[in-house]
Design a protein around this motif. Sequence first.
Motif, short mmCIF file in Angstrom:
data_model
loop_
_atom_site.label_atom_id
_atom_site.label_comp_id
_atom_site.label_asym_id
_atom_site.label_seq_id
_atom_site.Cartn_x
_atom_site.Cartn_y
_atom_site.Cartn_z
N ARG A 146 0.82 -1.21 0.00
CA ARG A 146 0.00 0.00 0.00
C ARG A 146 0.85 1.26 0.00
NH1 ARG A 146 -5.31 -0.30 0.95
NH2 ARG A 146 -5.31 1.81 1.82
N ASN A 147 1.97 1.24 0.67
CA ASN A 147 2.87 2.39 0.70
C ASN A 147 4.07 2.20 -0.22
OD1 ASN A 147 1.30 3.75 2.67
ND2 ASN A 147 2.26 2.53 4.31
N ASN A 151 1.94 2.26 -5.75
CA ASN A 151 0.78 2.97 -5.23
C ASN A 151 1.08 4.45 -5.01
OD1 ASN A 151 -1.65 1.40 -4.92
ND2 ASN A 151 -0.51 0.10 -3.51
N LYS A 152 2.28 4.78 -4.57
CA LYS A 152 2.64 6.18 -4.41
C LYS A 152 2.62 6.91 -5.75
CE LYS A 152 5.42 5.94 -0.18
NZ LYS A 152 6.77 6.14 0.41
N ARG A 162 -6.94 6.53 -3.73
CA ARG A 162 -6.33 5.88 -2.57
C ARG A 162 -5.57 4.65 -3.05
NH1 ARG A 162 -11.79 5.24 -2.24
NH2 ARG A 162 -11.89 6.91 -0.70
N PRO A 163 -4.62 4.14 -2.28
CA PRO A 163 -3.84 2.97 -2.70
C PRO A 163 -4.75 1.78 -3.01
CG PRO A 163 -2.83 4.01 -0.79
CD PRO A 163 -4.16 4.68 -0.99
#
Length: 302
Positions: A146-147, A151-152, A162-163
């Motif tokens: 997710r981070n 995703n970024k 959002r991710p």
Amino acid sequence: MQPAAILPPVTEADLAANQRALDREARAEDRLMFRLTVPALAIVAILMVVPIGWLLSMSFIGGDGRLGFENYALFFSEPAYVQMFVNTFAIAFAVTALCLILGYPVAYVLAILPPRWSGLLMLAVLVPFWTSGLVRTFSWLIILQRNGLVNKALVATGLVERPIPLVHNMTGTIIGMVHIMVPFLILPLYASMKTIDGNLMRAAASVGSTPTHAFLRVFLPLSMPGLVAGTIMVFVMCLGFYITPALLGGGRVKMIAQRIEESISLYPTWGPAAALAVLLLVVTALCLAASMVLVRRLSTDR
């Protein structure tokens, strides 16, 4: 000057005797080569035949210690096992298809480039082999989380708000497996393409064929043996994948190898795990046999 010696005429009996002598020498050479290979055959029997025989025998031992088909009946009676096989084959087909889409153009470029540039590109293909598959899988876990970087980048460019989940699901599993398996398709395909005479494409163009038509009618059929060999190799290896689905799937993507490991770890008997392993071995053997027949037929057609 002395007259040349006149050799006696060769009769059919002499030819037959000579042929028998050649046959005896060939049989003696075959026996010698067989004696030389006996140690290697013994090692293969110890390391492969004996374990497979032990695995096959364990698959018929039920939970009560008696011989029977209990373990195989469990597989066909439990929907979870059937669904796991379906998931395994679905993932293997998806990974193989993506490897074909990504690997064929790379192999084609490698085959037509000059040796200098082809060597540099081949180096890029071989670099992943120098890194452990476990390390590459963890790298994808970091990139796709997710981070992670993907995703970024998606959030920063505004493509998503959002991710999105890219790991611990089928998507992450397929991405990681494709990254690991695509070189196994490129290498045999490249070896097959290098044997194709480039003059054939020019000959097709000289009689009015377009580049696309020449590729589809000349180059693609000639590259089919390598394509089939690489495809079967990727597909068979995907059937037994363990590390990448276990990490990138996060326990939500179940494949046969994971179930075998869980059966050995959680249950006191090895029968169910042995039955799954035997079924996987049979499917793999059938795929390899089909590929050998297909490659032999394609090679004969060339």
